[in-house]
Each structure stands twice: as structure tokens, then as C-alpha cells.
Scaffold this active site. Sequence first.
Site, mmCIF file in Angstrom:
data_model
loop_
_atom_site.group_PDB
_atom_site.id
_atom_site.type_symbol
_atom_site.label_atom_id
_atom_site.label_comp_id
_atom_site.label_asym_id
_atom_site.label_seq_id
_atom_site.Cartn_x
_atom_site.Cartn_y
_atom_site.Cartn_z
ATOM 1 N N ASP A 1 0.830 -1.214 0.000
ATOM 2 C CA ASP A 1 0.000 0.000 0.000
ATOM 3 C C ASP A 1 0.864 1.264 0.000
ATOM 4 O OD1 ASP A 1 -2.090 1.728 0.072
ATOM 5 O OD2 ASP A 1 -2.823 1.183 2.065
ATOM 6 N N GLU A 2 1.543 1.466 -1.125
ATOM 7 C CA GLU A 2 2.306 2.691 -1.338
ATOM 8 C C GLU A 2 1.790 3.401 -2.591
ATOM 9 O OE1 GLU A 2 6.739 2.412 -0.358
ATOM 10 O OE2 GLU A 2 6.286 0.389 -1.088
#
Length: 400
Positions: free
Chosen positions: A165-166
Site C-alpha cells: 500500500d504505497e
Amino acid sequence: MTDHSTPRRTARIAALAALSLVAAGLAVPAAAGAQDQPGQTDPKRVVYVEVNSNDMANVADYTLEGTNRPAFDLAMIFAANINYDTTKQQAYLHLNERVTETLQNADTQIRPLQQRGTRVLLSVLGNHEGAGFANFTSRESAAAFADQLADAVDAYGLDGIDFDDEWSEYGKNGTAQPNSTSFAYLLDALRDRLGPDKLITLYNIGPSYTLTDWQGTGAGADLDYSWNPYYGSWIPPQVPGMTRQQFGAAAIDLTATSQSTAAKYAQRTVDEGYGAYVTYNLTAGDHSGYISSFTTPLTGHATVYKAPWYDVDVAADATCAGGDVKLKVRIDSADAAALGATVTSSIGSRSFSGILDGETRVAVQQAKGGAVADGSVTVHVDGPDGAMTVDRAYAVPACG
């Protein structure tokens, strides 16, 4: 011919029994047959491959010395993306050109890894469009994206999904902000679609990690592994419902982290009982010296580069016969080539030829004439690509 059991799968199947045993103050037994799977309890070696610039096939070049086991247990195709369709106002799975090429060339980029026992996952990353794993606002929207992920796993014969989750840029394009249930909804739907045998892993970064209500949703039960994303560091994950056997505290950049740090963190992984060791950016060429620095403490084996490899299982077991140690070594082949094998131990030697796919050979050796069983056996397997050596240990019974 490689065991693919995972801590999450084992834990889920045995949860009630384990809880009962713990409550009674008893140890939880190992899974049946675990002793027949060399390396099953070793920390999993994980590698991320930037397929925009490197081939997944490079992972298959590395084998643990004296075995036919892979140096890496899990390999991540890095990376697909979660994108946002502004017209439909929904997230969708995006595969760039190089990811697509890797998936479509599975016979050369993925299957050789899987044949050797490495499980291949598709890593999914944010892409600056506002869509992410942490801002689904309903179970239905999360399930729709889970369907796309599961379809990709099915279509390309993959072993699971990895979440990173970047770069999501939550709020962009009018998307929602992260919430505490979105990622739990996604994990729940994806686990239902994939079933218990596929893997779901988490790169511990971003709102999916920091904002999820792990305790309230029980989402950790849907994950197999979770690990530190900051390369060159040691940061133990904190996910309620998971154990150290499912965590990777060490994170190593194969092109930037010093070899001494890699070795130090590998030993610490073993000493502190963590179940995964994460590496990033495997490039072309021979890096077996560096890789050996962590596989040696993690597995007891150095790593070799482009060694001959054949799809065989070797098992060794010793019993007593008339006061003597009787050693039985079984060789099972699933290799397309006709193979030869020589079994050598401290109590004897036996050779076989013409072992075909699906065939088994058994060497029986008995300690006679003062021969002493020393608990080790070596099998040299010969084939068209050269010779492969497989070492096996066995328990020596007290006979006589």
C-alpha cells in the site's frame, strides 16, 4: 514434489485443537509428515523482482547447496497496480507491459520457479490515482476488486497475491480517504475466492497496515505472512492474530544492504523465531556469494548458481535389523529425463540407472562388518544437464 503448507493454513485447520492443547498446558504437535520435508521449518526466503528491468527466471538460478531446494521460497512479481477508473468510479487491476509480458511468458518466467518449489505471487502496488486497498467503502466494492485479483491468479497459474500500500494518493480523483475496515473486507473476499491453499501476504506499509482494525475484524487470519518494508532495517511486524512464524522482521536490498548486515539479520531471524526473511531487487548475474550469507544461517546451506537440477525427492530412514542399523533410502523421480543415482553412506553404496518419470528406486544398506552408521547419506543424481548432489540426514537408532 515440494510441500506448500503455510502457517496460516495450518493454524486455521488446527485452531480449535491447538487452543484446547494450550489451555491444557500441552505442546501443539507438529503436522504429520513434517519430518519428511527437509527445510519445512526454515524461515521462508522471500525475493521481490522488479520485472520492469529484470527477469523472474533469475530466481530459478539459485539452489541450496547439497539439495534440490530453491534458495528462495517465495518470489514476488513486482509490480501490478491498483488503478482508478474515473468514469466507472471504481478500482481496477492494471498490468503494465512488462508485468503482462512476464505473466504471458509463464512457461519461461514462472513455471521453472514453481517446478523447483518456489511459490510465485503477484505484488500489487498503488499508482497515484487515489485507488488503494484501504479506501473501499463497502464489502461489494472490495469484493469486486478481489474478483479481479483472483482471476489473475487463476488465469496465470500463480500462487497468491502480495499487497503493497504505497503511492495510492488517497483522495485523488475524488476517491475516499482510508478507513479501518476496507482492507479487512478485501482480505476476506480474496481469501474466499482463493481458498486455503493460495498465499496472501502484506508489505507492512501504508494505511492498509496502520489503519486497519486488525483486532476488531480478525483480518490477520486471512494473511499468511507480513513483513518489514524498510530495506536495511530490522522492524518486527505487529499484526494481531498472526505469529512470529508469519512475520519477517528483516528486510534486505540485494543491491544496497551490506553482506554483513544480511548475515546478521539472518542469524537474528533464526535466533528470535521469525518465519520469513525478505529480500528485494534480484538482478541478473551470479550473486550466490551474497545470497549464501543469509541462506547459510537460515537453512544451514550455502547457495549455488545455475547448478544442475532434477525433480526428485529423496528420503532416508533407519531402523534396526538383527542388532544392526538398516538404512533405507528412497528416490522418487518426477523428472522428464532418464536419471541415474548413486546412494553413498558410511555403511554402503548403491547405484541405479534409467530412473524414469514416476518411478521409484530404494537402496537398502545394513551396517555389517564393523561399519558404523553416521546419520548422513549423499545421493548423486546424474542426468543430461550434469550431476546434482542431495544430502540427507537421518536419525540413527540404538540397535544391538
